[in-house]
Motif scaffolding. Structure first.
Motif, PDB file in Angstrom:
ATOM      1  N   PRO A   1       0.972  -1.311  -0.052  1.00 44.33           N
ATOM      2  CA  PRO A   1      -0.011   0.125   0.210  1.00 44.33           C
ATOM      3  C   PRO A   1       0.774   1.245  -0.139  1.00 44.33           C
ATOM      4  N   VAL A   2       1.861   1.180   0.745  1.00 43.05           N
ATOM      5  CA  VAL A   2       2.789   2.601   0.772  1.00 43.05           C
ATOM      6  C   VAL A   2       3.547   2.537  -0.571  1.00 43.05           C
ATOM      7  N   THR A   3       3.566   1.680  -1.077  1.00 48.13           N
ATOM      8  CA  THR A   3       4.445   1.913  -2.290  1.00 48.13           C
ATOM      9  C   THR A   3       3.409   2.391  -3.588  1.00 48.13           C
ATOM     10  N   VAL A   4       2.127   2.171  -3.509  1.00 47.42           N
ATOM     11  CA  VAL A   4       1.081   2.623  -4.380  1.00 47.42           C
ATOM     12  C   VAL A   4       0.864   4.124  -3.809  1.00 47.42           C
ATOM     13  N   ILE A   5       0.748   4.252  -2.680  1.00 45.81           N
ATOM     14  CA  ILE A   5       0.959   5.819  -2.147  1.00 45.81           C
ATOM     15  C   ILE A   5       1.863   6.755  -2.850  1.00 45.81           C
ATOM     16  N   ILE A   6       3.069   6.303  -2.493  1.00 41.10           N
ATOM     17  CA  ILE A   6       4.207   7.096  -2.926  1.00 41.10           C
ATOM     18  C   ILE A   6       4.447   7.321  -4.492  1.00 41.10           C
ATOM     19  N   VAL A   7       4.046   6.235  -5.282  1.00 37.62           N
ATOM     20  CA  VAL A   7       3.916   6.198  -6.813  1.00 37.62           C
ATOM     21  C   VAL A   7       2.904   7.347  -7.138  1.00 37.62           C
ATOM     22  N   LEU A   8       1.591   7.043  -6.715  1.00 36.47           N
ATOM     23  CA  LEU A   8       0.633   7.988  -7.052  1.00 36.47           C
ATOM     24  C   LEU A   8       0.811   9.484  -6.828  1.00 36.47           C
ATOM     25  N   TYR A   9       1.555   9.587  -5.563  1.00 32.74           N
ATOM     26  CA  TYR A   9       1.618  11.093  -5.271  1.00 32.74           C
ATOM     27  C   TYR A   9       3.011  11.507  -5.672  1.00 32.74           C
ATOM     28  N   MET A  10       3.747  10.852  -6.412  1.00 34.34           N
ATOM     29  CA  MET A  10       4.907  11.374  -7.221  1.00 34.34           C
ATOM     30  C   MET A  10       4.377  11.879  -8.536  1.00 34.34           C
ATOM     31  N   ARG A  11       3.366  10.753  -9.094  1.00 32.94           N
ATOM     32  CA  ARG A  11       2.716  11.445 -10.315  1.00 32.94           C
ATOM     33  C   ARG A  11       1.733  12.529 -10.030  1.00 32.94           C
ATOM     34  N   VAL A  12       1.137  12.836  -8.757  1.00 36.59           N
ATOM     35  CA  VAL A  12       0.346  13.844  -8.598  1.00 36.59           C
ATOM     36  C   VAL A  12       1.388  15.101  -8.577  1.00 36.59           C
ATOM     37  N   PHE A  13       2.324  14.972  -7.947  1.00 38.90           N
ATOM     38  CA  PHE A  13       3.184  16.097  -7.623  1.00 38.90           C
ATOM     39  C   PHE A  13       3.654  16.709  -9.110  1.00 38.90           C
ATOM     40  N   VAL A  14       4.156  15.759  -9.918  1.00 39.71           N
ATOM     41  CA  VAL A  14       4.489  16.218 -11.293  1.00 39.71           C
ATOM     42  C   VAL A  14       3.612  16.935 -12.190  1.00 39.71           C
ATOM     43  N   VAL A  15       2.159  16.181 -12.160  1.00 44.29           N
ATOM     44  CA  VAL A  15       1.251  16.738 -12.742  1.00 44.29           C
ATOM     45  C   VAL A  15       0.621  18.123 -12.160  1.00 44.29           C
TER      46      VAL A  15
END
Length: 327
Positions: free
Chosen positions: A200-214
């Motif tokens: 779950p934490v891996t999913v959270i980090i990956v998603l938020y890295m993408r959110v940050f870039v966008v």
């Protein structure tokens, strides 16, 4: 167990009783008062969020439904887990083996729902920022409520299998009567950690890295003058709201990781029996996250400060208060 002084036993009438630990009672009493205060504060703050989102119609959004589920989990931390851990750390568990097993079962369910709620919140922000045009059709009220129900029911079912033996045979790992220890098989503990935290934490980090870039690219686009003025105004208002929500949730997620990672790091190192001051510290740090979440909302969500004022002054008891403008 043979002892000379019966007063040293948790249950003097039982020879199989655990010994009472020797503490500096003045320091322990102060620590317990502080911890109980945090427990009450955690319940009070999260109860304010629960009442706010449940009562005011303007707050009935998909994102706030997920925040409501998180607040319920955090409220249960203050109601059940914090007082239970204080009792457990006293060295003498007076509630019986069955209550000990139920407490351990409940603690894993509540902590796991916090993690799963964080995943759902991250997915919600990912879709809102990275695919805003399809957000209304992909993230519907029914789907959000279904995901929240599956989050809770899934945790209950999963840990009923995990604790099946201990629930049918309470106290099987206790070395004496009056003890309540968390003992988990190392292999099962590692598998559980991968399924309920690392993945779950891996999913959270990956998603938020993408959110940050966008989010950064969208912020730059809003500052540009390529888009027509009328279109720019309509998009800017919506995107500012979404970006602000993303920043707020980002802070919540960052604090969550800082509070949860030390506990799981200790577990990954092979400390499967949670006894001792170091294990207690990382566990209290994990629980302390439930007190920080509503404080973050108070600092970053203006609507929360408005609703708290209406709740404390009992204005929510007035007719039509559900329709009040709190945004």
């Amino acid at each position: 167990m043979e002892v000379e002084d019966g007063a040293e036993l948790c249950f003097p009438q039982l020879n199989t009783s655990c010994r009472k630990p020797t503490f500096m009672w003045s320091g322990v009493l102060f620590l317990h008062i502080v911890l109980y205060c945090f427990s009450v504060l955690t319940m009070a703050l999260n109860l304010l969020i629960i009442i706010s989102i449940s009562h005011f119609r303007q707050l009935h959004t998909n994102t706030n439904t997920l925040l409501l589920s998180l607040a319920v989990s955090d409220f249960l931390v203050g109601l059940v887990l914090m007082p239970g851990e204080i009792l457990r750390q006293k060295g003498c568990w007076f509630l019986g083996d069955l209550m000990c097993s139920l407490y351990k079962y409940a603690s894993y369910i509540i902590v796991n729902t916090i993690v799963e709620n964080m995943v759902l919140i991250s997915i919600d922000r990912y879709v809102a920022i990275c695919d805003p045009l399809h957000y209304p059709t992909r993230v519907t009220e029914q789907r959000v409520k279904l995901c929240v129900c599956l989050c809770w029911l899934g945790s209950v079912f999963y840990y009923s299998l995990f604790f099946k033996d201990e629930l049918t045979e309470p106290g099987r790992y206790n070395s004496c009567y009056g003890q309540c220890v968390f003992v988990i098989d190392y292999i099962a503990g590692v598998v559980d950690m991968v399924l309920t935290f690392i993945a779950p934490v891996t999913v959270i980090i990956v998603l938020y890295m993408r959110v940050f870039v966008v989010a950064v690219s969208q912020a730059r686009a809003m500052r540009s003058h390529i888009t027509a003025v009328t279109l720019q105004r309509s998009v800017r208002t919506t995107m500012k709201s979404e970006l602000k929500a993303a920043r707020t949730i980002g802070v919540v997620v960052a604090v969550f990781l800082m509070c949860f990672c030390p506990y799981y790091r200790v577990s990954l190192a092979g400390v499967t029996t949670l006894n001792g001051s170091s294990a207690a510290f990382v566990l209290y740090l994990l629980y302390f996250n439930s007190c920080l979440n509503p404080l973050i909302c108070a600092l970053l969500y203006p609507w929360f400060r408005k609703t708290v004022k209406l709740i404390v002054t009992l204005q929510i008891l007035q007719p039509g208060s559900r329709e009040a403008n709190v945004l």
